[in-house]
Motif scaffolding. Structure first.
Motif, PDB file in Angstrom:
ATOM      1  N   TYR A 141       0.802  -1.150  -0.020  1.00 37.18           N
ATOM      2  CA  TYR A 141       0.002   0.159   0.195  1.00 37.18           C
ATOM      3  C   TYR A 141       0.907   1.329   0.293  1.00 37.18           C
ATOM      4  O   TYR A 141       0.334   2.281   0.343  1.00 37.18           O
ATOM      5  CB  TYR A 141      -0.828  -0.050   1.232  1.00 37.18           C
ATOM      6  CG  TYR A 141      -1.966  -1.155   1.258  1.00 37.18           C
ATOM      7  CD1 TYR A 141      -2.898  -1.226   0.461  1.00 37.18           C
ATOM      8  CD2 TYR A 141      -1.736  -2.166   2.310  1.00 37.18           C
ATOM      9  CE1 TYR A 141      -3.685  -2.158   0.378  1.00 37.18           C
ATOM     10  CE2 TYR A 141      -2.921  -3.211   2.282  1.00 37.18           C
ATOM     11  CZ  TYR A 141      -3.770  -3.161   1.357  1.00 37.18           C
ATOM     12  OH  TYR A 141      -4.778  -4.220   1.232  1.00 37.18           O
ATOM     13  N   TRP A 155      -3.130   5.327  -4.697  1.00 34.55           N
ATOM     14  CA  TRP A 155      -3.813   4.412  -3.883  1.00 34.55           C
ATOM     15  C   TRP A 155      -4.597   3.680  -4.678  1.00 34.55           C
ATOM     16  O   TRP A 155      -4.760   2.442  -4.272  1.00 34.55           O
ATOM     17  CB  TRP A 155      -4.723   5.404  -2.848  1.00 34.55           C
ATOM     18  CG  TRP A 155      -4.118   6.343  -1.919  1.00 34.55           C
ATOM     19  CD1 TRP A 155      -2.706   6.190  -1.427  1.00 34.55           C
ATOM     20  CD2 TRP A 155      -4.626   7.241  -1.183  1.00 34.55           C
ATOM     21  NE1 TRP A 155      -2.499   7.174  -0.593  1.00 34.55           N
ATOM     22  CE2 TRP A 155      -3.538   7.878  -0.495  1.00 34.55           C
ATOM     23  CE3 TRP A 155      -5.965   8.133  -1.547  1.00 34.55           C
ATOM     24  CZ2 TRP A 155      -3.671   9.269  -0.006  1.00 34.55           C
ATOM     25  CZ3 TRP A 155      -6.048   9.139  -0.900  1.00 34.55           C
ATOM     26  CH2 TRP A 155      -5.170   9.843   0.192  1.00 34.55           C
ATOM     27  N   TRP A 171      -5.825   0.375  -2.664  1.00 32.05           N
ATOM     28  CA  TRP A 171      -6.832   1.215  -1.542  1.00 32.05           C
ATOM     29  C   TRP A 171      -8.178   1.039  -2.283  1.00 32.05           C
ATOM     30  O   TRP A 171      -8.212   1.185  -3.569  1.00 32.05           O
ATOM     31  CB  TRP A 171      -6.304   2.653  -1.368  1.00 32.05           C
ATOM     32  CG  TRP A 171      -4.679   2.559  -0.580  1.00 32.05           C
ATOM     33  CD1 TRP A 171      -3.554   2.319  -1.059  1.00 32.05           C
ATOM     34  CD2 TRP A 171      -4.614   3.256   0.791  1.00 32.05           C
ATOM     35  NE1 TRP A 171      -2.626   2.561   0.007  1.00 32.05           N
ATOM     36  CE2 TRP A 171      -3.315   3.146   1.133  1.00 32.05           C
ATOM     37  CE3 TRP A 171      -5.463   3.714   1.619  1.00 32.05           C
ATOM     38  CZ2 TRP A 171      -2.569   3.611   2.100  1.00 32.05           C
ATOM     39  CZ3 TRP A 171      -4.853   4.150   2.795  1.00 32.05           C
ATOM     40  CH2 TRP A 171      -3.413   4.066   3.330  1.00 32.05           C
ATOM     41  N   THR A 172      -9.161   1.386  -1.526  1.00 32.18           N
ATOM     42  CA  THR A 172     -10.229   1.562  -2.142  1.00 32.18           C
ATOM     43  C   THR A 172     -10.978   2.777  -1.260  1.00 32.18           C
ATOM     44  O   THR A 172     -11.060   2.862  -0.088  1.00 32.18           O
ATOM     45  CB  THR A 172     -11.282   0.432  -1.609  1.00 32.18           C
ATOM     46  OG1 THR A 172     -11.342  -0.108  -0.196  1.00 32.18           O
ATOM     47  CG2 THR A 172     -10.783  -0.947  -2.655  1.00 32.18           C
ATOM     48  N   TRP A 197     -10.312   6.867   2.208  1.00 33.90           N
ATOM     49  CA  TRP A 197      -9.745   5.852   1.570  1.00 33.90           C
ATOM     50  C   TRP A 197      -9.355   4.715   2.699  1.00 33.90           C
ATOM     51  O   TRP A 197      -8.732   4.914   3.592  1.00 33.90           O
ATOM     52  CB  TRP A 197      -8.597   6.101   0.666  1.00 33.90           C
ATOM     53  CG  TRP A 197      -8.861   6.711  -0.662  1.00 33.90           C
ATOM     54  CD1 TRP A 197      -9.218   7.987  -0.799  1.00 33.90           C
ATOM     55  CD2 TRP A 197      -8.960   6.268  -1.903  1.00 33.90           C
ATOM     56  NE1 TRP A 197      -9.705   8.289  -2.014  1.00 33.90           N
ATOM     57  CE2 TRP A 197      -9.578   7.347  -2.907  1.00 33.90           C
ATOM     58  CE3 TRP A 197      -8.613   4.971  -2.561  1.00 33.90           C
ATOM     59  CZ2 TRP A 197      -9.726   7.360  -4.180  1.00 33.90           C
ATOM     60  CZ3 TRP A 197      -8.818   5.054  -3.961  1.00 33.90           C
ATOM     61  CH2 TRP A 197      -9.322   6.155  -4.667  1.00 33.90           C
ATOM     62  N   LEU A 198      -9.555   3.505   2.243  1.00 28.29           N
ATOM     63  CA  LEU A 198      -8.907   2.199   3.075  1.00 28.29           C
ATOM     64  C   LEU A 198      -8.040   1.347   2.377  1.00 28.29           C
ATOM     65  O   LEU A 198      -8.150   1.043   0.930  1.00 28.29           O
ATOM     66  CB  LEU A 198     -10.316   1.400   3.609  1.00 28.29           C
ATOM     67  CG  LEU A 198     -11.296   1.828   4.512  1.00 28.29           C
ATOM     68  CD1 LEU A 198     -12.332   0.728   4.641  1.00 28.29           C
ATOM     69  CD2 LEU A 198     -10.524   2.144   5.996  1.00 28.29           C
ATOM     70  N   ALA A 199      -6.888   0.822   3.065  1.00 27.38           N
ATOM     71  CA  ALA A 199      -6.064  -0.202   2.563  1.00 27.38           C
ATOM     72  C   ALA A 199      -6.351  -1.388   3.312  1.00 27.38           C
ATOM     73  O   ALA A 199      -5.967  -1.616   4.383  1.00 27.38           O
ATOM     74  CB  ALA A 199      -4.635   0.402   3.043  1.00 27.38           C
ATOM     75  N   TYR A 218      -4.920   0.212   6.987  1.00 23.97           N
ATOM     76  CA  TYR A 218      -4.533   1.721   7.070  1.00 23.97           C
ATOM     77  C   TYR A 218      -6.218   2.308   6.639  1.00 23.97           C
ATOM     78  O   TYR A 218      -6.719   2.177   5.674  1.00 23.97           O
ATOM     79  CB  TYR A 218      -3.631   2.202   6.361  1.00 23.97           C
ATOM     80  CG  TYR A 218      -2.448   1.444   6.572  1.00 23.97           C
ATOM     81  CD1 TYR A 218      -1.790   1.171   7.791  1.00 23.97           C
ATOM     82  CD2 TYR A 218      -1.756   0.649   5.440  1.00 23.97           C
ATOM     83  CE1 TYR A 218      -0.401   0.572   7.837  1.00 23.97           C
ATOM     84  CE2 TYR A 218      -0.804  -0.143   5.578  1.00 23.97           C
ATOM     85  CZ  TYR A 218       0.079  -0.146   6.822  1.00 23.97           C
ATOM     86  OH  TYR A 218       1.204  -1.136   6.963  1.00 23.97           O
ATOM     87  N   GLN A 219      -6.190   3.585   6.788  1.00 27.15           N
ATOM     88  CA  GLN A 219      -7.141   4.559   6.381  1.00 27.15           C
ATOM     89  C   GLN A 219      -6.549   5.909   6.216  1.00 27.15           C
ATOM     90  O   GLN A 219      -5.683   6.179   6.930  1.00 27.15           O
ATOM     91  CB  GLN A 219      -8.376   4.618   7.093  1.00 27.15           C
ATOM     92  CG  GLN A 219      -8.109   5.192   8.575  1.00 27.15           C
ATOM     93  CD  GLN A 219      -9.381   5.199   9.412  1.00 27.15           C
ATOM     94  OE1 GLN A 219     -10.392   4.558   9.253  1.00 27.15           O
ATOM     95  NE2 GLN A 219      -9.477   6.052  10.362  1.00 27.15           N
ATOM     96  N   THR A 220      -7.034   6.619   5.335  1.00 27.82           N
ATOM     97  CA  THR A 220      -6.558   8.057   4.922  1.00 27.82           C
ATOM     98  C   THR A 220      -8.008   8.825   4.899  1.00 27.82           C
ATOM     99  O   THR A 220      -8.818   8.680   4.519  1.00 27.82           O
ATOM    100  CB  THR A 220      -5.573   8.122   3.603  1.00 27.82           C
ATOM    101  OG1 THR A 220      -6.452   7.761   2.563  1.00 27.82           O
ATOM    102  CG2 THR A 220      -4.690   7.444   3.564  1.00 27.82           C
ATOM    103  N   SER A 259      -6.654   1.561  10.268  1.00 29.18           N
ATOM    104  CA  SER A 259      -7.834   1.300   9.826  1.00 29.18           C
ATOM    105  C   SER A 259      -9.152   0.880  10.940  1.00 29.18           C
ATOM    106  O   SER A 259      -8.625   0.360  11.699  1.00 29.18           O
ATOM    107  CB  SER A 259      -8.230   0.292   8.792  1.00 29.18           C
ATOM    108  OG  SER A 259      -9.542   0.244   8.291  1.00 29.18           O
TER     109      SER A 259
END
Length: 203
Positions: A80, A127, A132-133, A164-166, A170-172, A199
């Motif tokens: 990621y 991402w 990432w989604t 966004w999620l990995a 993780y999250q952004t 996340s």
């Protein structure tokens, strides 16, 4: 010397110049100070890996440190990972001497809208390519270079936010807002805020 030889020499020279310019750009990019980290790792591992200087932790504390110079973020997760432009505001938050989260603005000054969208869309593309989604898209759709998004960002009371999620790692949170730049009071300038943490799952 015939015309064919002259043409070949010109093409060779053009190719050589292009290669040199590319190498110079790569070297300039690699020479930029960077903080290289991943969420959850020991803070000291980040310090040893990074080329930008940043202070050590205070044992047992929950706090944050800021690099001593402008620095780009290199997020080093093997799947990621992504890279940001140079940032002037860059805070690495830690807890129990492990990296808890990052909050930064991936720019060194307030930007015009075109430049802002270029950075935001590049991050989203990195991402997307890394798996990432988008998350919470019903209320917070991903950024796009469209008339609707441009109108929204120009509205000082709206701005935009995307999540966004990995996977489950993780999250952004990516935020863009209008900013009154005292150095350029007649121009529309923008600030980008990027937050990265563990996340909490899709919502």
């Amino acid at each position: 010397m015939n015309l064919r030889s002259v043409g070949l020499r010109r093409r060779t020279l053009t190719l050589a110049v292009a290669i040199l310019l590319t190498l110079a750009a790569i070297r300039a990019l690699s020479d930029d100070p960077e903080i290289a980290l991943v969420i959850g790792e020991p803070y000291e591992a980040m310090r040893q890996r990074s080329t930008a200087s940043i202070a050590p932790t205070i044992a047992g504390e929950v706090s944050f440190n800021i690099p001593t110079s402008d620095a780009r973020l290199r997020f080093v997760d093997p799947q990621y990972g992504f890279v940001t432009p140079l940032a002037r505001f860059f805070a690495v938050i830690y807890r129990n001497e492990h990296i808890n989260s990052v909050r930064m603005s991936p720019q060194t000054e307030p930007l015009l809208l075109d430049d802002t969208l270029k950075i935001v869309l590049d991050l989203q593309e990195q991402w997307r390519k890394g798996g990432w989604t988008p998350n919470r898209v019903k209320d917070f759709p991903s950024f796009a270079d469209s008339p609707e998004w441009r109108d929204r960002l120009k509205d000082v009371n709206r701005g935009g936010t995307a999540y966004w999620l990995a996977g489950e790692k993780y999250q952004t949170m990516l935020v863009v807002s209008r900013f009154r730049d005292e150095k350029r009071p007649t121009e529309e300038r923008y600030l980008i805020t990027l937050g990265i943490s563990k996340s909490r799952g899709p919502r």
